[in-house]
Design a protein around this motif. Structure first.
Motif, PDB file in Angstrom:
ATOM      1  N   LEU A   7      -0.781   6.255  11.660  1.00 35.86           N
ATOM      2  CA  LEU A   7       0.377   5.726  10.937  1.00 35.86           C
ATOM      3  C   LEU A   7      -0.130   4.780   9.860  1.00 35.86           C
ATOM      4  N   HIS A   8       0.359   4.982   8.638  1.00 35.48           N
ATOM      5  CA  HIS A   8       0.012   4.107   7.517  1.00 35.48           C
ATOM      6  C   HIS A   8       1.287   3.681   6.791  1.00 35.48           C
ATOM      7  N   THR A   9       1.214   2.552   6.118  1.00 36.40           N
ATOM      8  CA  THR A   9       2.328   2.047   5.322  1.00 36.40           C
ATOM      9  C   THR A   9       1.890   1.912   3.874  1.00 36.40           C
ATOM     10  N   SER A  10       2.593   2.630   2.996  1.00 37.29           N
ATOM     11  CA  SER A  10       2.380   2.495   1.549  1.00 37.29           C
ATOM     12  C   SER A  10       3.392   1.483   1.025  1.00 37.29           C
ATOM     13  N   LEU A  11       2.907   0.355   0.521  1.00 35.32           N
ATOM     14  CA  LEU A  11       3.781  -0.763   0.175  1.00 35.32           C
ATOM     15  C   LEU A  11       4.496  -0.591  -1.167  1.00 35.32           C
ATOM     16  N   SER A  12       4.115   0.427  -1.928  1.00 31.82           N
ATOM     17  CA  SER A  12       4.720   0.650  -3.243  1.00 31.82           C
ATOM     18  C   SER A  12       4.509   2.098  -3.648  1.00 31.82           C
ATOM     19  N   PRO A  13       5.429   2.667  -4.437  1.00 37.13           N
ATOM     20  CA  PRO A  13       5.192   4.025  -4.944  1.00 37.13           C
ATOM     21  C   PRO A  13       3.870   4.153  -5.700  1.00 37.13           C
ATOM     22  N   ALA A  14       3.424   3.055  -6.327  1.00 40.61           N
ATOM     23  CA  ALA A  14       2.171   3.093  -7.087  1.00 40.61           C
ATOM     24  C   ALA A  14       0.950   3.287  -6.182  1.00 40.61           C
ATOM     25  N   LEU A  15       1.124   3.085  -4.883  1.00 45.04           N
ATOM     26  CA  LEU A  15       0.021   3.248  -3.924  1.00 45.04           C
ATOM     27  C   LEU A  15       0.089   4.567  -3.165  1.00 45.04           C
ATOM     28  N   LEU A  16       1.145   5.323  -3.361  1.00 46.43           N
ATOM     29  CA  LEU A  16       1.353   6.520  -2.533  1.00 46.43           C
ATOM     30  C   LEU A  16       0.218   7.529  -2.678  1.00 46.43           C
ATOM     31  N   HIS A  17      -0.377   7.586  -3.875  1.00 46.89           N
ATOM     32  CA  HIS A  17      -1.436   8.575  -4.119  1.00 46.89           C
ATOM     33  C   HIS A  17      -2.685   8.322  -3.256  1.00 46.89           C
ATOM     34  N   LEU A  18      -2.776   7.160  -2.632  1.00 48.68           N
ATOM     35  CA  LEU A  18      -3.942   6.828  -1.798  1.00 48.68           C
ATOM     36  C   LEU A  18      -3.875   7.471  -0.411  1.00 48.68           C
ATOM     37  N   TYR A  19      -2.751   8.051  -0.075  1.00 47.95           N
ATOM     38  CA  TYR A  19      -2.543   8.586   1.279  1.00 47.95           C
ATOM     39  C   TYR A  19      -2.434  10.104   1.252  1.00 47.95           C
ATOM     40  N   ASP A  20      -2.891  10.731   2.333  1.00 44.10           N
ATOM     41  CA  ASP A  20      -2.793  12.190   2.475  1.00 44.10           C
ATOM     42  C   ASP A  20      -1.443  12.527   3.091  1.00 44.10           C
ATOM     43  N   ARG A 109      13.410   8.439  -6.644  1.00 41.88           N
ATOM     44  CA  ARG A 109      12.162   8.674  -7.382  1.00 41.88           C
ATOM     45  C   ARG A 109      10.985   8.832  -6.414  1.00 41.88           C
ATOM     46  N   LEU A 110      10.909   7.939  -5.423  1.00 41.92           N
ATOM     47  CA  LEU A 110       9.813   8.023  -4.451  1.00 41.92           C
ATOM     48  C   LEU A 110       9.892   9.314  -3.646  1.00 41.92           C
ATOM     49  N   LEU A 111      11.096   9.739  -3.309  1.00 36.02           N
ATOM     50  CA  LEU A 111      11.243  10.987  -2.561  1.00 36.02           C
ATOM     51  C   LEU A 111      10.658  12.155  -3.351  1.00 36.02           C
ATOM     52  N   HIS A 112      10.950  12.207  -4.642  1.00 36.56           N
ATOM     53  CA  HIS A 112      10.397  13.297  -5.459  1.00 36.56           C
ATOM     54  C   HIS A 112       8.885  13.172  -5.611  1.00 36.56           C
ATOM     55  N   MET A 113       8.368  11.959  -5.663  1.00 37.34           N
ATOM     56  CA  MET A 113       6.910  11.774  -5.695  1.00 37.34           C
ATOM     57  C   MET A 113       6.269  12.340  -4.436  1.00 37.34           C
ATOM     58  N   ALA A 114       6.878  12.078  -3.282  1.00 35.56           N
ATOM     59  CA  ALA A 114       6.326  12.568  -2.016  1.00 35.56           C
ATOM     60  C   ALA A 114       6.323  14.093  -1.982  1.00 35.56           C
ATOM     61  N   LEU A 115       7.391  14.698  -2.483  1.00 37.33           N
ATOM     62  CA  LEU A 115       7.443  16.163  -2.528  1.00 37.33           C
ATOM     63  C   LEU A 115       6.365  16.713  -3.457  1.00 37.33           C
ATOM     64  N   ASP A 116       6.160  16.043  -4.595  1.00 36.92           N
ATOM     65  CA  ASP A 116       5.140  16.477  -5.554  1.00 36.92           C
ATOM     66  C   ASP A 116       3.735  16.386  -4.967  1.00 36.92           C
ATOM     67  N   LYS A 117       3.563  15.480  -3.998  1.00 34.59           N
ATOM     68  CA  LYS A 117       2.242  15.311  -3.374  1.00 34.59           C
ATOM     69  C   LYS A 117       2.139  16.091  -2.059  1.00 34.59           C
ATOM     70  N   ASN A 118       2.977  17.110  -1.935  1.00 38.23           N
ATOM     71  CA  ASN A 118       2.900  18.058  -0.814  1.00 38.23           C
ATOM     72  C   ASN A 118       3.148  17.428   0.550  1.00 38.23           C
ATOM     73  N   ALA A 119       4.086  16.494   0.604  1.00 41.23           N
ATOM     74  CA  ALA A 119       4.464  15.941   1.909  1.00 41.23           C
ATOM     75  C   ALA A 119       4.918  17.069   2.820  1.00 41.23           C
ATOM     76  N   ASP A 120       4.468  17.027   4.054  1.00 37.11           N
ATOM     77  CA  ASP A 120       4.789  18.095   5.008  1.00 37.11           C
ATOM     78  C   ASP A 120       6.259  18.016   5.426  1.00 37.11           C
ATOM     79  N   THR A 121       6.694  16.839   5.798  1.00 32.07           N
ATOM     80  CA  THR A 121       8.073  16.607   6.243  1.00 32.07           C
ATOM     81  C   THR A 121       8.549  15.306   5.615  1.00 32.07           C
ATOM     82  N   VAL A 122       9.757  15.304   5.074  1.00 33.77           N
ATOM     83  CA  VAL A 122      10.304  14.097   4.454  1.00 33.77           C
ATOM     84  C   VAL A 122      11.629  13.746   5.127  1.00 33.77           C
ATOM     85  N   VAL A 123      11.724  12.490   5.582  1.00 31.70           N
ATOM     86  CA  VAL A 123      12.982  11.951   6.111  1.00 31.70           C
ATOM     87  C   VAL A 123      13.233  10.624   5.405  1.00 31.70           C
ATOM     88  N   THR A 124      14.448  10.101   5.524  1.00 33.56           N
ATOM     89  CA  THR A 124      14.729   8.798   4.926  1.00 33.56           C
ATOM     90  C   THR A 124      15.111   7.810   6.018  1.00 33.56           C
TER      91      THR A 124
END
Length: 245
Positions: A7-20, A109-124
């Motif tokens: 489990l990891h926490t991305s504190l900002s959309p600008a950091l999301l690219h650091l996570y798989d 915006r963050l939801l679309h970023m996650a989809l663009d980075k191939n998130a396997d499953t997205v919930v809110t």
């Protein structure tokens, strides 16, 4: 060697690219107010919520499907839209059996970023559906990224506070070697008995309350399990998890 998922926490959309995100459940968190509004609308019977990243797109799609175009920019009703981003606007009498097309400054915006980075499953997630999120994460047994929407790529307290609330409930099921997660949980543990009091110090609280008087919105957004459904992203829309999946 632990076989628990991470489990990891991305504190900002600008950091999301650091996570798989590719084999992970990504939880989109925008407590004030997009993910609280999404939970409220689905809890009150909306057929689905379609998250879009621009106001023109929200208007166009809602016309095509006879949906409700809604959203905000910088905390206030977006120009051209009739409905905003308040979870209290979407009571059952208004939203039941309708489709909400929602655009917001940070969360959609963050939801679309996650989809663009191939998130396997997205919930809110937000406090109103805290338990539904935690139960889902434990049951899935997959790696988790808690994605905080922040404010225009900057860190914010309320999304991190919710991440901490999730971690507080699920930590024994995950391997957590992540300082942002440890910080989030420590912050939540310190303030969990007075979330509204802590929130009154937050910049977004002042933005929403002092400018727009939205104290009832804030209180709703910080109340656990008042709209306890799982918004699950599938085929371009958010539906309640467990339905038609």
């Amino acid at each position: 060697m632990s076989n628990k998922p991470s489990l990891h926490t991305s504190l900002s959309p600008a950091l999301l690219h650091l996570y798989d995100l590719s084999n992970s459940v990504v939880v989109i968190i925008d407590v004030f107010r997009a993910t609280s509004t999404i939970a409220s609308a689905l809890f009150n019977g909306a057929k689905s919520v379609i998250p879009v990243d621009s106001v023109p797109k929200a208007i166009e799609i809602s016309k095509q499907i006879d949906g409700i175009a809604a959203g905000e920019r910088d905390g206030k009703l977006a120009e051209g839209l009739s409905y905003g981003n308040s979870p209290l606007e979407y009571d059952r009498g208004f939203i039941e059996n309708k489709i909400l097309v929602l655009t917001t400054t940070n969360g959609t915006r963050l939801l679309h970023m996650a989809l663009d980075k191939n998130a396997d499953t997205v919930v809110t997630g937000s406090f109103p559906n805290l338990s539904a999120v935690c139960n889902f994460l434990v049951a899935e047994k997959k790696n988790v990224i808690l994605g905080c929407s922040g404010w225009k790529d900057r860190f914010n307290l309320e999304d991190t506070l919710f991440a901490g609330a999730v971690i507080h409930q699920v930590k024994k099921h995950f391997e957590i070697h992540c300082d942002s997660s440890l910080m989030a949980e420590a912050m939540y543990a310190k303030h969990k008995n007075n979330l509204l009091g802590f929130a009154s110090k937050m910049t977004h609280y002042h933005r929403l309350v002092e400018r727009f008087g939205l104290i009832d919105d804030i209180a709703f957004c910080l109340t656990p399990d008042v709209a306890n459904v799982l918004p699950y992203y599938k085929d371009g829309k958010l539906i309640i998890g467990g339905q038609n999946l």
